[in-house]
Design a protein around this motif. Structure first.
Motif, mmCIF file in Angstrom:
data_model
loop_
_atom_site.group_PDB
_atom_site.id
_atom_site.type_symbol
_atom_site.label_atom_id
_atom_site.label_comp_id
_atom_site.label_asym_id
_atom_site.label_seq_id
_atom_site.Cartn_x
_atom_site.Cartn_y
_atom_site.Cartn_z
ATOM 1 N N ASP A 190 0.847 -1.188 0.000
ATOM 2 C CA ASP A 190 0.000 0.000 0.000
ATOM 3 C C ASP A 190 0.890 1.248 0.000
ATOM 4 O OD1 ASP A 190 -1.800 2.000 0.486
ATOM 5 O OD2 ASP A 190 -2.606 1.120 2.334
ATOM 6 N N ARG A 234 0.231 4.085 0.884
ATOM 7 C CA ARG A 234 0.043 4.896 2.084
ATOM 8 C C ARG A 234 1.067 4.543 3.169
ATOM 9 N NH1 ARG A 234 -6.412 4.458 2.033
ATOM 10 N NH2 ARG A 234 -5.788 2.463 1.192
ATOM 11 N N LEU A 235 1.601 3.292 3.086
ATOM 12 C CA LEU A 235 2.661 2.934 4.033
ATOM 13 C C LEU A 235 3.879 3.824 3.811
ATOM 14 C CD1 LEU A 235 2.580 -0.975 3.981
ATOM 15 C CD2 LEU A 235 1.653 0.559 5.703
ATOM 16 N N ALA A 253 3.800 6.870 2.508
ATOM 17 C CA ALA A 253 3.448 8.211 2.979
ATOM 18 C C ALA A 253 3.544 8.264 4.502
ATOM 19 C CB ALA A 253 2.028 8.571 2.520
ATOM 20 N N ALA A 254 3.091 7.185 5.163
ATOM 21 C CA ALA A 254 3.154 7.149 6.626
ATOM 22 C C ALA A 254 4.604 7.238 7.081
ATOM 23 C CB ALA A 254 2.506 5.869 7.151
ATOM 24 N N ALA A 255 5.478 6.470 6.434
ATOM 25 C CA ALA A 255 6.892 6.496 6.811
ATOM 26 C C ALA A 255 7.476 7.888 6.585
ATOM 27 C CB ALA A 255 7.673 5.447 6.022
ATOM 28 N N ALA A 256 7.106 8.514 5.457
ATOM 29 C CA ALA A 256 7.614 9.862 5.170
ATOM 30 C C ALA A 256 7.160 10.843 6.253
ATOM 31 C CB ALA A 256 7.145 10.320 3.794
ATOM 32 N N SER A 257 5.890 10.735 6.664
ATOM 33 C CA SER A 257 5.385 11.680 7.662
ATOM 34 C C SER A 257 6.097 11.481 8.997
ATOM 35 C CB SER A 257 3.871 11.516 7.842
ATOM 36 O OG SER A 257 3.585 10.356 8.588
ATOM 37 N N LEU A 258 6.609 10.268 9.234
ATOM 38 C CA LEU A 258 7.329 10.019 10.483
ATOM 39 C C LEU A 258 8.784 10.468 10.388
ATOM 40 C CD1 LEU A 258 5.850 6.509 11.290
ATOM 41 C CD2 LEU A 258 5.416 8.627 12.540
ATOM 42 N N ILE A 286 12.742 4.824 3.700
ATOM 43 C CA ILE A 286 11.443 4.286 3.289
ATOM 44 C C ILE A 286 11.657 3.018 2.479
ATOM 45 C CG2 ILE A 286 9.374 4.689 1.897
ATOM 46 C CD1 ILE A 286 9.644 7.652 2.531
ATOM 47 N N VAL A 319 10.745 -0.212 4.672
ATOM 48 C CA VAL A 319 9.359 -0.567 4.360
ATOM 49 C C VAL A 319 9.258 -1.309 3.025
ATOM 50 C CG1 VAL A 319 7.008 0.280 4.056
ATOM 51 C CG2 VAL A 319 8.540 1.410 5.672
ATOM 52 N N LEU A 364 8.991 -5.389 2.574
ATOM 53 C CA LEU A 364 7.705 -5.960 2.182
ATOM 54 C C LEU A 364 7.771 -6.636 0.821
ATOM 55 C CD1 LEU A 364 5.305 -3.194 3.536
ATOM 56 C CD2 LEU A 364 5.743 -5.440 4.505
ATOM 57 N N PHE A 374 1.984 15.705 1.274
ATOM 58 C CA PHE A 374 1.900 14.618 0.293
ATOM 59 C C PHE A 374 1.464 15.147 -1.068
ATOM 60 C CE2 PHE A 374 0.476 11.951 4.143
ATOM 61 C CZ PHE A 374 1.792 11.733 4.513
ATOM 62 N N PRO A 414 7.358 16.190 3.264
ATOM 63 C CA PRO A 414 6.650 15.677 4.453
ATOM 64 C C PRO A 414 7.611 15.230 5.558
ATOM 65 C CG PRO A 414 6.319 14.235 2.539
ATOM 66 C CD PRO A 414 6.941 15.490 2.044
ATOM 67 N N GLN A 415 8.788 14.739 5.169
ATOM 68 C CA GLN A 415 9.754 14.246 6.157
ATOM 69 C C GLN A 415 10.135 15.302 7.188
ATOM 70 O OE1 GLN A 415 9.987 13.471 2.918
ATOM 71 N NE2 GLN A 415 10.861 11.440 2.626
ATOM 72 N N MET A 465 4.615 16.103 11.160
ATOM 73 C CA MET A 465 3.175 16.034 11.329
ATOM 74 C C MET A 465 2.774 14.574 11.483
ATOM 75 S SD MET A 465 1.736 18.833 8.715
ATOM 76 C CE MET A 465 2.327 20.522 8.773
ATOM 77 N N PHE A 504 -4.028 7.411 8.864
ATOM 78 C CA PHE A 504 -4.699 7.155 7.602
ATOM 79 C C PHE A 504 -5.991 6.380 7.823
ATOM 80 C CE2 PHE A 504 -0.329 7.894 6.676
ATOM 81 C CZ PHE A 504 -0.316 8.546 5.459
ATOM 82 N N PHE A 507 2.733 -0.529 9.581
ATOM 83 C CA PHE A 507 3.721 -1.372 8.903
ATOM 84 C C PHE A 507 3.467 -2.820 9.314
ATOM 85 C CE2 PHE A 507 6.018 2.727 9.775
ATOM 86 C CZ PHE A 507 5.797 3.241 8.508
ATOM 87 N N HIS A 561 5.040 -5.494 8.941
ATOM 88 C CA HIS A 561 6.169 -6.324 9.369
ATOM 89 C C HIS A 561 6.767 -5.837 10.690
ATOM 90 C CE1 HIS A 561 7.591 -2.909 7.188
ATOM 91 N NE2 HIS A 561 8.849 -3.171 7.418
#
Lengths: 293, 353
Positions: A185, A187-188, A190-195, A202, A206, A210, B53, B73-74, B78, B82, B88, B90
């Motif tokens: 996905d 969005r995973l 994007a989630a990693a980037a936001s973190l 990434i 990730v 995967l 994004f 975004p990095q 923020m 979602f 994640f 794994h």
């Protein structure tokens, strides 16, 4: 609670898995497998442990001991292994960026690119290999571009075999990687980037993790078919660069020594299975938790 | 007061489609802000712009006075939750929560302490070593919130976080979100298409439609004083009466004249009076300033309230009243539907929406 997953309620939908239906559906495939795979395998296996002398058949280990005590055969075994491992590694390194492109591409040329990737599969292996001869031979395309004193002798080398195999097997690698990547996905990411993960993190933490099931299946496929490849090594490697598959052919069909041929075939099978197991074990740690529910 | 987050004429287009028309919005620090609208209204696009994004085609995004429009975004720090949680698969719950801290190269002991704190905050103590697929939807949701909070985000962005939960869990999680937001004081933007969620959680709501901002305000302001036809139709239930202002303070519907003290501005000749069902009173005899005769078509007893549909000369009207008390009314009864001159919202009929 209306938790949708793990529903164990019996389904009334047609399933085709009830005893008689299932048996009927599997019968043709099982019959073919039994007649043309299991039975011959047993015959070859028995052959590999026997010799014929004076019209009688005797049990012996000599087919294996003769083979494994000969340095000439060891050289061929190691060459086969080396060529297959290098082919797998190169196919992975060339295939991964292509698979990544396919994963990220929004372009309408994506399908065209996918077609290009698999296009080697549409050409007969002999035609493809002769194409490489045209390119690699002493009077071929590569040497035509090189100055007089720098001509390369590419034909009948391990490099030539790796090039030929890689060309055919990269599609298998890319398709395996692609099958695994498309399940990731976006969005995973994007989630990693936001973190705060950099693009490299990434990928490392990730996306690559995967995609390991695809790396595994692609590598296993390419390795196994490289080990057993016949026409490409024969045409590009010539008599000085024999591989195990050629030895099997030579013993069985040229020398009519079915017993020695059977033993070599089983050595080849054993080597392939051992390396496949090693690749699987190596990848297992990473993939343990990535299998979708 | 200076705004904490400002969107200044931000716009987005995909090819020929204008996903977001120039949008200007501002939020205060610590605010629980909601972007509400039907699907395709631009709310998720707006969230994408704030998170980094989505690239804005124009305009600026200011966070704490700093221009972050072009910041990747990095670097924005923020926390994003979602719709499908995007955990994640794994990594364990604890590894998911700790990932942002690991990227910040915090010490292992430090990360562990913080992860435990956050798991406690979202009430998942002792479940840190589970993998997402071993957890229920509600638990995954909590992990996603903890993961977003772990990096001490400058903004918490929630994209339809409740829509994958079943109805009972949804209300529980909404209250959890409010509790967590109050505990941490983090400025939060919440995107949803569900007005009940928005009203139940948000300090202020922005309503978007077709990539345009329709109205910003507190839930009370939006419910009681919708400023466009779209908002009046989209929020809650309303009886829309089409009519004209035939004289000052007189609203005329199909020849019937009603007193109307609602201020109306603009040059429109035709107007729509939106009356909330709870503003209508159903009685046997005329009891309100404005009244029409009608016949009850249907009475639905929901529990807390009773829904009544009444056929009148000016159309079928929907009225609510409390489930207890009042005269009993049954289908077929002749009744009066009444309302006060100050009730409802009067909007020009040509207002878009």
């Amino acid at each position: 609670m209306a938790e949708p997953r793990g529903s164990s309620a019996a389904s009334n939908l047609p399933q085709f898995t009830s005893g008689r239906t299932a048996a009927l559906m599997l019968a043709p495939a099982l019959l073919i497998a039994a007649l043309f795979f299991v039975v011959p395998m047993i015959a070859v296996f028995v052959n590999s442990f026997t010799v014929e002398s004076g019209g009688a058949t005797h049990f012996t280990l000599s087919n294996y001991t003769d083979f494994l005590s000969d340095d000439f055969y060891w050289e061929i075994m190691l060459r086969t292994l080396r060529i297959s491992l290098i082919t797998t590694l190169v196919a992975l390194m060339v295939g991964y960026p292509a698979a990544l492109y396919l994963y990220f591409s929004q372009s309408r040329w994506r399908r065209v690119f996918l077609f290009l990737v698999v296009s080697p599969l549409f050409v007969s292996v002999i035609v493809r290999t002769y194409g490489w001869i045209v390119i690699l031979s002493p009077n071929g395309a590569i040497n035509a571009l090189l100055p007089e004193d720098y001509k390369l002798s590419l034909m009948h080398t391990d490099t030539a075999i790796v090039l030929g195999l890689m060309h055919i097997y990269i599609p298998f690698m890319v398709l395996s990687l692609n099958a695994s990547l498309v399940k990731v996905d976006k969005r995973l990411l994007a989630a990693a980037a936001s973190l705060g993960a950099s693009n490299w993190r990434i990928f490392r933490d990730v996306l690559f993790k995967l995609s390991l099931p695809g790396v595994l299946s692609g590598s296993v496929i390419v390795f196994a078919i490289s080990m057993t490849a016949f026409s490409t090594p024969v045409l590009l490697g010539g008599s000085s660069r024999k591989t195990l598959a050629y030895l099997v052919y030579q013993q069985n069909l040229l020398l009519a020594n079915w017993h020695a041929g059977a033993a070599i075939a089983f050595v080849l099978l054993a080597m392939t299975l051992i390396i496949v197991k090693l690749i699987t074990l190596a990848a297992e740690r990473g993939t343990k938790h990535t299998v979708p529910q | 007061m200076n705004a904490y987050l400002e969107l200044d004429r931000v716009e987005v287009s995909y090819g020929a489609v204008q996903a977001l028309h120039p949008l200007t919005l501002s939020m205060q620090a610590g605010e629980f802000f909601c972007l509400l609208g039907p699907s395709g209204c631009g709310k998720t696009t707006t969230l994408g712009i704030v998170a980094g994004f989505t690239r804005a085609g124009g305009g600026r995004v200011l966070l704490g006075g700093q221009d972050v429009t072009m910041m990747p975004p990095q670097q924005r720090q923020m926390g994003v939750v979602f719709q499908n949680y995007a955990l994640f698969p794994h990594m364990t719950a604890a590894q998911n929560v700790g990932y942002g801290l690991k990227l910040r190269k915090r010490e292992a002991a430090d990360i562990e302490r913080r992860v435990n704190e956050l798991l406690a905050l979202v009430r998942l103590e002792g479940k840190g070593d589970r993998y997402p697929r071993q957890m229920s939807g509600g638990e995954q949701q909590r992990v996603a919130i903890a993961r977003a909070l772990a990096i001490e985000p400058r903004l918490l962005l929630l994209d339809e976080p409740l829509s994958n939960l079943d109805a009972r869990l949804r209300e529980e999680m909404r209250n959890e979100l409010k509790r967590i937001q109050r505990t941490t004081g983090v400025t939060t933007i919440f995107v949803t298409h569900d007005q009940e969620e928005a009203f139940g959680a948000a300090d202020r709501i922005a309503i978007l439609n077709h990539g345009r901002l329709e109205q910003v305000g507190t839930p009370t302001e939006i419910y009681q004083s919708p400023r466009s036809m779209f908002v009046a139709n989209f929020i809650g239930r309303s009886n829309a009466l089409n009519g004209t202002l035939s004289a000052p303070g007189v609203f005329e519907v199909q020849g019937q004249r009603f007193a109307c003290s609602r201020p109306a501005a603009g040059s429109s000749r035709s107007w729509v009076l939106f009356l909330r069902p709870e503003e209508l009173k159903i009685t046997r005899n005329p009891a309100s300033t404005n009244s029409v005769r009608g016949t009850v078509v249907e009475v639905i007893y929901i529990g807390a309230i009773v829904n009544m549909r009444v056929k009148t000369d000016i159309g079928e009207l929907l009225a609510y009243r409390l489930g207890t008390g009042g005269e009993p009314v049954a289908a077929g009864d002749a009744v009066q539907v009444g309302w006060e001159p100050g009730a409802g919202s009067l909007l020009p009929a040509d207002a878009h929406g």
